[in-house]
Design a protein around this motif. Structure first.
Motif, PDB file in Angstrom:
ATOM      1  N   PRO A 766       0.903  -0.944   0.275  1.00 51.23           N
ATOM      2  CA  PRO A 766       0.011  -0.015   0.399  1.00 51.23           C
ATOM      3  C   PRO A 766       0.903   1.179   0.290  1.00 51.23           C
ATOM      4  O   PRO A 766       0.489   2.163  -0.533  1.00 51.23           O
ATOM      5  N   ASP A 767       2.121   1.602   0.100  1.00 53.61           N
ATOM      6  CA  ASP A 767       2.962   2.279   0.232  1.00 53.61           C
ATOM      7  C   ASP A 767       3.395   3.146  -0.688  1.00 53.61           C
ATOM      8  O   ASP A 767       3.231   2.303  -1.727  1.00 53.61           O
ATOM      9  N   VAL A 768       3.454   3.998  -1.033  1.00 53.82           N
ATOM     10  CA  VAL A 768       3.377   4.857  -1.732  1.00 53.82           C
ATOM     11  C   VAL A 768       4.661   5.373  -2.448  1.00 53.82           C
ATOM     12  O   VAL A 768       5.312   6.231  -1.684  1.00 53.82           O
ATOM     13  N   VAL A 769       5.495   5.064  -3.919  1.00 52.86           N
ATOM     14  CA  VAL A 769       7.280   5.508  -4.325  1.00 52.86           C
ATOM     15  C   VAL A 769       7.004   6.360  -5.333  1.00 52.86           C
ATOM     16  O   VAL A 769       6.418   5.912  -6.585  1.00 52.86           O
ATOM     17  N   GLY A 770       7.082   7.880  -5.094  1.00 45.70           N
ATOM     18  CA  GLY A 770       8.235   8.454  -6.319  1.00 45.70           C
ATOM     19  C   GLY A 770       9.556   9.300  -6.637  1.00 45.70           C
ATOM     20  O   GLY A 770       9.784   9.244  -5.667  1.00 45.70           O
ATOM     21  N   HIS A 771       9.931   8.946  -8.193  1.00 48.71           N
ATOM     22  CA  HIS A 771      10.880  10.303  -7.985  1.00 48.71           C
ATOM     23  C   HIS A 771      10.371  10.950  -8.111  1.00 48.71           C
ATOM     24  O   HIS A 771       9.775  11.754  -9.320  1.00 48.71           O
ATOM     25  N   LEU A 772      11.383  12.463  -7.705  1.00 47.16           N
ATOM     26  CA  LEU A 772      11.027  13.959  -7.672  1.00 47.16           C
ATOM     27  C   LEU A 772      11.581  14.327  -8.911  1.00 47.16           C
ATOM     28  O   LEU A 772      11.726  15.955  -8.764  1.00 47.16           O
ATOM     29  N   GLY A 773      12.842  13.216  -9.406  1.00 44.90           N
ATOM     30  CA  GLY A 773      13.915  13.989 -10.126  1.00 44.90           C
ATOM     31  C   GLY A 773      15.140  13.847  -9.147  1.00 44.90           C
ATOM     32  O   GLY A 773      15.324  14.008  -7.788  1.00 44.90           O
ATOM     33  N   SER A 774      15.960  13.959  -9.365  1.00 47.81           N
ATOM     34  CA  SER A 774      17.963  13.990  -9.427  1.00 47.81           C
ATOM     35  C   SER A 774      18.144  13.093  -7.956  1.00 47.81           C
ATOM     36  O   SER A 774      18.832  13.631  -6.756  1.00 47.81           O
TER      37      SER A 774
END
Length: 845
Positions: A766-774
């Protein structure tokens, strides 16, 4: 009495030759006995219990005679000494040729020579006894650790003990029960008649004292044998010299005792005997304890096996009863549903008659409501009947395209009479049409349950609102049922849909059914308790694409008209009856290009070769059944997107549900009208186009919200998911934490991908992971407070830093405590690299 260090000497020689030696030995403290010659020497040595034999001058036998004497058991280990003090010089030299153990050359060394020989003999005997006892102890230990029964081990032990200790009786006594009150003799060497003798320890004070004190008890001058005086009273008068009782103790557990007896003629127990018995008692105690533990385990295993068999029988019986009850239930359902059909048909017939007559507006609405509700009950009866026949055991959908907004209005109109009876105003607010693909019967039941529940708890007003909800994953219809009643306690808001728990005021099973039906449609349902009072029940259902809505609105108003695009659409008709195939071809050819197949196998082959836009197929076909052909089409990627309309003369509901579960778009009964066939065909093609459009939209959305560098959410996708998670957490009153993992320097691209993959793999689904850059990662942790989030991410931090070779800093905030949008929260965390709190709890700069 023999003095310490001395013993008994048998002197061989006549009265004159032995007189001087006897006198010297007795003066030194030895006990002596004499015999005239070597004849009868063995019997005399045994009778005198001699420790040495002294041959005087003139009585020394020849070497052959000496060798024969050595073979006698009573003389085998005795030292032979020659006395040369009375011999002449010539005869003394001849005597020394005899193979004796020692010689006495002078009168004053007689006592010394005899003492040295006896001591040497005793030392050899002690070494031999020590070796024998070590062998006995090893044999007893091996027996004690074997798989033999306890009684057999004890019998072996008493036999071995009597080989190493001079005892005329040895027994093993085991304590029974708690405390030394009763005991049982399990092994004895002397008399097998008392092997299983039960003892009352009150009658045996020596044995009882040894068990109570857990100390060795040694009685040097006993008069009776306490274990034998009752069993064999004829032995008791013989007289007992010594009794030794050695307790058997293992890990502070008193298990029994060793009992040994010596008669008056056998001597007494020495210190070495007692040490030997202590060593043996340890091995026997371990054996007894292990045997009892194994016996307890065997009993436990037998008890478990017996319990398992009993439980297995109980389960079999329960299963048999359940099958019987289920069979009875099916029969009842079949009978009841069958008996309900006839009166329902009469009711529906009269409702149709009323609608055909002249009615005012209110009567018209009531008649239409009666007809709708009667049809719903009939559908439910048909479903019960099919379940009673065993043809449909699970809940499934009968999907059609319908307007949820119109459904809300109709349901509110149907229930308005109930609301008026309770003095409640019921109003439906539906500003626009909201088309969904769903089961009309189940959606009506959802609305009726929610509105009926709201009417029951409302004070004066119930409002039903249907509106469009725009979300990142697609548009949905949002339906709100609001009442102005007392509301729900906060602790009950998330429990009202629990099937196994009835909430306050009768809320329970109906809402559980609502939740189940909504989830079948791919939607969500929840309850809210607003601050101004009352209760909100809200559910969402995915909308069908707008193109399909406009198309279906046209379908409702008028039959489809041919277009230039429709002329290029290919329809495959699969029908084995030539007349029906001709009718189908004639009707469809006016708008589409038509191909015909005469059986299921030919139809499947043509569908794979031509890839038509639509397949119209009979259910009962030769060579390959229509249902099997539909399965084959839907299981192949090249033909899975081809819509199928199944037709059949069978009027049952089961085939229709089964066909739709196989992936068919629609189902038609024979005979059918041309207008109905064209309408169904146009709707099936519209639905196929809508599905393709939705799929393209989803692909675009996925691409827009996906980070190509890591495969995770990008900034847009992460923010959209954060808002969804925040809405869900607010709805159920649950925590939600947002964390930003920011590197000190930007890692390499391949390192960023590896680190992101590791973080995603270590976290929950259920955890959400995203890449915001750099290399900056954003993580949303539902159902997790900030303290827990720091702990979880702190465990990942060392591995992430080792993998990327870059130092990371973690900032965690409670997203539910902030009223700003998620995008602004992320911007604030990224724009303020001020000292934050690390995962370890220290302030970082």
């Amino acid at each position: 009495m023999v003095a310490p260090g001395v013993g008994r000497v048998l002197v061989v020689g006549g009265p004159d030759s032995a007189q001087q030696a006897v006198a010297a030995l007795e003066a030194a403290g030895y006990l002596t006995a004499s015999v005239a010659g070597a004849q009868g020497l063995a019997a005399a040595a045994a009778e005198a219990k001699a420790d040495a034999v002294l041959f005087t001058a003139g009585t020394v036998p020849a070497n052959d005679a000496l060798a024969a004497m050595r073979r006698e058991p009573a003389l085998r280990d005795l030292p032979f000494i020659g006395d040369l003090t009375g011999a002449a010089n010539g005869s003394a030299a001849a005597l020394t040729q005899a193979r004796l153990d020692d010689w006495v050359h002078f009168a004053d060394e007689l006592a010394f020579r005899v003492e040295s020989s006896i001591r040497a003999r005793r030392m050899i005997a002690r070494e031999e006894q020590a070796r024998l006892r070590m062998e006995i102890l090893l044999e007893i230990t091996q027996a004690a650790t074997s798989s033999l029964e306890l009684e057999e081990i004890m019998r072996i032990a008493v036999d071995k003990i009597c080989r190493g200790i001079t005892a005329d009786r040895c027994s093993v006594v085991l304590v029974e029960g708690q405390g030394p009150r009763s005991a049982r003799v399990v092994a004895t060497r002397e008399n097998s008649n008392i092997t299983s003798l039960q003892l009352d320890l009150v009658k045996y004070p020596e044995l009882r004292r040894a068990l109570e004190t857990r100390q060795t008890i040694y009685v040097e001058d006993a008069h009776i044998d306490p274990l034998m005086d009752e069993v064999r009273p004829d032995i008791a008068p013989l007289g007992v010299k010594s009794i030794l009782v050695q307790p058997l103790i293992c890990q502070d557990d008193l298990l029994g005792a060793l009992f040994l007896r010596l008669s008056r003629s056998e001597g007494e127990f020495g210190r070495e005997d007692q040490e030997f018995l202590k060593a043996i008692s340890g091995a026997l105690a371990n054996s007894i304890r292990n045997s009892r533990l194994h016996a307890a385990l065997r009993r436990k295993r037998d008890d478990l096996e017996s319990a398992y068999v009993d439980r297995y029988r109980e389960l079999n019986e329960a299963n048999r009863r359940l099958k019987e009850i289920n069979r009875t239930k099916d029969e009842i359902i079949a009978v009841v549903s069958h008996d309900l059909r006839a009166p329902l048909q009469v009711l529906l017939g009269h409702a149709r008659l009323l609608l055909g007559s002249k009615l005012d507006a209110e009567q018209q609405l009531s008649s239409e409501a009666i007809l709708r509700q009667g049809r719903k009950i009939l559908d439910l009866v048909e479903s019960l009947l099919e379940r009673g026949r065993g043809e449909q055991a699970r809940v499934s959908l009968d999907p059609v395209q319908l307007d949820v907004a119109e459904l809300c209005k109709e349901t509110a109109n149907d229930l308005s009479i109930i609301a008026r009876d309770k003095g409640v105003t019921l109003r439906a607010e539906t500003p626009e049409s909201l088309y969904v693909l769903g089961d009309e019967v189940k959606l009506r039941e959802i609305l009726q349950n929610l509105i009926s529940n709201a009417i029951q708890h409302a004070k004066s007003r119930v409002v039903v609102r249907a509106q469009r909800l725009r979300r990142p994953d697609g548009e949905a219809a949002r339906v709100l049922v609001q009442d102005d009643g007392p509301g729900l306690p906060p602790s009950q808001v998330h429990l009202v849909f629990d099937r196994y728990r009835h909430g306050p005021g009768g809320i329970g099973l109906g809402l559980a059914i609502v939740k189940e039906f909504i989830e079948l449609h791919g939607g969500e349902v929840w309850a809210e308790s607003p601050p101004d009072g009352g209760t909100w029940f809200i559910f969402t259902v995915p909308l069908v694409h707008m193109v399909v809505q406009r198309k279906n609105e046209a379908l409702v108003k008028a039959p489809p008209s041919p277009t230039e695009a429709a002329e290029h659409i290919r329809v495959l008709v699969v029908e084995d009856e030539p007349q029906i195939a001709a009718v189908l071809e004639e009707i469809l050819r006016s708008r589409y290009r038509v191909e015909v197949a005469r059986d299921g196998a030919e139809g499947l082959a043509k569908a794979r070769a031509l890839h038509p836009d639509l397949v119209v197929m009979d259910v009962f076909l030769p060579k390959l059944d229509g249902l099997d052909a539909a399965v084959a089409l839907k299981s192949t990627p090249d033909t899975a997107d081809i819509p199928v309309i199944l037709i059949s003369a069978h009027q049952g509901v089961a085939e229709k549900v089964r066909a739709l579960n196989l992936g068919a778009i629609d189902y038609m009964h024979k005979p059918f009208q041309a207008l109905e066939l064209l309408t169904r065909t146009e709707r099936a093609l519209s639905l196929r186009n809508a599905e393709r459009e939705v799929e393209r939209s989803h692909n675009l959305l996925r691409r827009a919200g996906s980070d190509p560098e890591t495969g995770l959410f990008d900034r847009v996708g992460l923010i959209a998911r954060l808002e969804q998670e925040r809405s869900r957490a607010k709805r159920y009153g649950r925590p939600l934490s947002l964390a930003v993992m920011q590197p000190g320097t930007a890692p390499m691209k391949d390192v960023i991908r590896g680190g992101a993959t590791m973080v995603r793999a270590r976290l929950r689904a259920p955890d959400v992971v995203g890449h915001l850059g750099s290399g900056v990662l954003g993580v949303a942790l539902p159902e997790c407070a900030p303290e827990g989030a720091r702990t979880v991410l702190g465990r990942l931090l060392p591995e992430l830093q080792e993998l990327t070779a870059v130092r990371y800093r973690i900032q965690v905030v409670d997203l539910m405590s902030m009223d700003r949008p998620a995008e602004q929260v992320i911007d604030t965390l990224l724009a303020e690299p001020a000292p934050g709190q690390s995962a370890s709890g220290r302030e970082e700069g």
